[in-house]
Scaffold this active site. Sequence first.
Site, mmCIF file in Angstrom:
data_model
loop_
_atom_site.group_PDB
_atom_site.id
_atom_site.type_symbol
_atom_site.label_atom_id
_atom_site.label_comp_id
_atom_site.label_asym_id
_atom_site.label_seq_id
_atom_site.Cartn_x
_atom_site.Cartn_y
_atom_site.Cartn_z
ATOM 1 N N ARG A 82 -2.552 12.095 0.098
ATOM 2 C CA ARG A 82 -3.147 10.796 -0.293
ATOM 3 C C ARG A 82 -3.873 10.604 1.475
ATOM 4 O O ARG A 82 -5.190 10.416 0.782
ATOM 5 C CB ARG A 82 -1.668 10.079 -1.060
ATOM 6 C CG ARG A 82 -2.703 8.891 -0.730
ATOM 7 C CD ARG A 82 -1.217 7.660 -0.876
ATOM 8 N NE ARG A 82 -1.849 6.184 -1.463
ATOM 9 C CZ ARG A 82 -1.777 4.960 0.137
ATOM 10 N NH1 ARG A 82 -0.814 5.703 1.136
ATOM 11 N NH2 ARG A 82 -1.917 3.479 -0.772
ATOM 12 N N SER A 116 1.012 -0.973 -0.075
ATOM 13 C CA SER A 116 0.126 -0.084 0.376
ATOM 14 C C SER A 116 0.793 1.704 0.538
ATOM 15 O O SER A 116 1.816 1.491 -1.056
ATOM 16 C CB SER A 116 -0.796 0.144 1.240
ATOM 17 O OG SER A 116 -2.091 1.015 1.393
ATOM 18 N N LEU A 117 1.070 2.621 1.071
ATOM 19 C CA LEU A 117 1.910 2.927 1.154
ATOM 20 C C LEU A 117 3.470 2.763 1.022
ATOM 21 O O LEU A 117 3.506 3.548 0.496
ATOM 22 C CB LEU A 117 1.562 3.772 2.897
ATOM 23 C CG LEU A 117 2.753 4.716 2.688
ATOM 24 C CD1 LEU A 117 2.346 6.476 1.917
ATOM 25 C CD2 LEU A 117 2.748 4.707 4.358
ATOM 26 N N GLN A 160 -4.413 1.985 -7.471
ATOM 27 C CA GLN A 160 -3.662 1.648 -5.868
ATOM 28 C C GLN A 160 -5.107 1.838 -4.646
ATOM 29 O O GLN A 160 -5.157 0.735 -4.566
ATOM 30 C CB GLN A 160 -3.024 1.350 -5.617
ATOM 31 C CG GLN A 160 -2.115 0.855 -4.463
ATOM 32 C CD GLN A 160 -1.322 1.727 -3.390
ATOM 33 O OE1 GLN A 160 -2.202 2.617 -3.285
ATOM 34 N NE2 GLN A 160 0.019 1.360 -3.331
#
Length: 312
Positions: free
Chosen positions: A117, A92-93, A250
Amino acid sequence: MQKKLAFIFPGQGSQTVAMLSDFENNEIVQNTFKEASQALGYDVWQLVSQGPAEKLNQTNYTQPALLTASVALWRLWVSISTIKPSIIAGHSLGEYSALVCANVLSLSDAVQLVEKRGEFMQTSVPEGIGAMAAVIGLADDAIISACNDAAQGQVVSAVNFNSPGQVVIAGHKEAVTRAGELCKAAGAKRVLPLPVSVPSHCALMKDAADKLAIEFEKINFSTPDLLVVNNVDVIAQAEVSEIKKALIKQLYSPVRWTEIVESFAAQGVTQIVEVGPGKVLQGLIKRIDKSINCVSLNDNLSLEKAQELVKE
């Protein structure tokens, strides 16, 4: 460059106050945090070393802090070892951390980008509307089926395929609750609500993704100098346009972590170093493929262990 070595970078949930405290006086680590602080306009090292935890756990602070920590550790590694991984990925991140380490994004641009984000994720779904839950001990297809049956006009889907028997679902709070009950009825060992306010990687994040896409156009992306396997397609993209597309997608698509690790194994990876706070990904690796040796690099002792691992 080692053919059988991969580096991986953790996502949200791995942060803790006092992470990287062993490197308080390390010039490379401290310079990395100073660089991030200048870009963000506040002292990132002070936040991670002193907290408060409530602030560090707010997603618009968590994301830049974790990214900076991982990049600092990567730079430390590069300064002391000539051995580099042949392939990398982030959860993810952590995909953003990986892209900084592959010189796709500058650290200054990346911390500002993930701060936004976090803000976009937080504001796109008002607190109390969304939820996430971990489903333990049920097959992927049964979880997907439960989500489809539970939706009833709302959003709920499987969003993190973390390891066999550990999948996270996300969406509208009521729909997540319904899906959890259906998963239990189908034989799940446990369904654990997660203490998050943002239902990441589901369709409710589409608005945040659209806003993020606008920010991407203000930033320079470069061609990667390491293979970075993405979360969305489990592919290492070389084209900048494709890297951007995958990052946008994503935000509202599942993290296919199990498949990423399986793809590493298929390419002959036998050693993995988790670069960042905590040991979350190390735990997942053990459940996905026991033949892979994995260590987490985040303090002096684990730095020594990682060096020993790659020499084997």
